[in-house]
Enzyme design. Structure first.
Site: not given
Length: 423
Positions: A145, A233
């Site tokens: 991530y 993101e």
């Protein structure tokens, strides 16, 4: 306006005072489909999987001629999660399909394009699919991530990374906080080679991929700056079986104040899934959110608009909307604001509450007169004006001959708007 702000307005009107700091949150209205986000990343040198955008199943032959890969991923392009587990209005299952058989692609596209996809995050009736992203399948070895966002607590951008990608980052933070790295970024220094490499190692990339991942991280930072993003993101940022680092999914939010610098990006805004009234309001620089009541509100200032709705609720009425015309409103915007209110058939009365500081009450008055006449306003109109040029504004309204009820304060205005519904 952020989704959280919308939630606050819709669900917590009577308790808005505790949320007043939210009035300073930047509006983030731009919505990009996944394919457009990936295209932007690709243009800025960030590694993404190869893909094509298809809008008609009849394009299949041309697609296959120019796009030959071992395995294809077809993803319906809508602004909602849970696509893989969704179903279409025609009974077809799944908004995401993986196939190695080129002969199946036409039928897959035929069953997706032109039909509504229904997932846990869509409206009950689903969202019409007009585009499908056909991408090269990525053999994922490992998921991580990566995120950069503007953090007001740090007064600037912050990098957030975790080796536990492909899942809800909030759950990771709650259950395994040691798997989260958060690094404030000096806006002048940016992400240095050392920081990028340290983050790559934290994400468990080993050499030579650590250097590759570090390079991707720096490119993402450069992208963040160049498009005036407030958040980017990547979940997941993956390591593939053939030793590549690829951004498989991307969510990007932009600063709306930068629209004049990035017109080509803002033209990609996906508005088909938005309330058409909100789209119309945005076009004219108005802040609008539809509610469930029957008293339309036209107010200048977010805080005053929320207070107006509170008073209406307190006196037993129901606001039909949140509508903030802002401090630099002109006559045309007042007209467009009235148009918005009259488009809502549930609006049975209109309350105008303007406190003229920057706003000139005479300008508001002229706009109200023009709008009322052009739109042939049929519902009761209650007006409360205070501030700059209030006398001139009231005189214009009184001489207009329009059936306007005046109020000296907000409480009286709310009572009159509510009582007008009973006439």
């Amino acid at each position: 306006m952020s989704q959280f702000m919308k939630h606050v307005i819709k669900c917590n009107i009577s308790q808005h005072l505790q949320y007043l700091p939210l009035k300073n949150i930047q509006a983030r209205r731009l919505n990009l489909l996944e394919c457009h986000s990936k295209d932007l990343l690709n243009q800025h040198g960030v590694s993404v999987q190869k893909f094509k955008i298809v809008e008609n199943a009849d394009e299949t032959n041309n697609l296959l001629k120019s796009f030959d890969v071992d395995e294809y991923v077809l993803k319906a392009q809508v602004l909602a999660g849970g696509r893989g587990k969704g179903h279409f209005s025609n009974g077809f299952k799944g908004g995401v399909h993986v196939t190695k058989e080129r002969t199946k692609i036409y039928d897959l596209l035929k069953n997706m394009i032109g039909h509504k996809l229904i997932t846990k995050q869509t409206p009950k009736d689903g969202i019409l699919v007009t585009k499908v992203m056909v991408a090269e399948s990525v053999d994922i070895k490992r998921e991580t991530y990566f995120c950069i966002l503007m953090d007001r607590g740090q007064n600037g951008p912050v990098l957030i990374a975790s080796p536990a990608g492909g899942m809800d980052i909030e759950d990771v933070a709650a259950n395994s906080p040691e798997l989260i790295k958060k690094i404030p970024i000096d806006i002048f220094e940016g992400i240095s080679d050392k920081v990028a490499f340290d983050v790559a190692k934290f994400l468990n990339f080993n050499e030579p991929l650590a250097s590759v991942a570090a390079n991707e991280i720096k490119r993402l930072w450069e992208f963040f700056l160049s498009v005036d993003a407030v958040q980017i993101e990547i979940n997941p940022l993956v390591e593939t079986l053939d030793n590549k680092v690829v951004c498989v999914d991307a969510k990007i939010q932009f600063d709306d104040n930068s629209q004049f610098r990035h017109k080509e990006i803002f033209e990609l805004d996906e508005t088909s899934e938005s309330d058409p009234r909100e789209v119309m309001a945005n076009k004219h620089n108005l802040n609008y959110i539809g509610m469930d009541g029957n008293i339309g509100c036209l107010v200048n200032g977010a805080g005053l608009a929320m207070a107006t709705m509170d008073i209406i609720k307190l006196r037993g009425g129901e606001p039909a909307n949140f509508l903030d015309v802002g401090g630099n409103v002109n006559e045309n915007q007042v007209y467009e604001a009235f148009k918005l209110l009259t488009l809502d058939s549930s609006v049975k009365a209109i309350l105008v509450n303007v406190f003229g500081g920057i706003v000139n009450c005479a300008t508001i008055a002229k706009g109200l007169i023009n709008a009322s006449r052009k739109l042939d306003l049929k519902v009761p109109l209650v007006v409360r004006l205070e501030g700059t040029n209030v006398s001139a504004g009231k005189k214009l309204l009184e001489e207009s001959g329009l059936p306007i009820e005046f109020a000296s304060d907000l409480d009286e205005a709310a009572k009159k708007a509510i009582s007008s519904l009973k006439k």
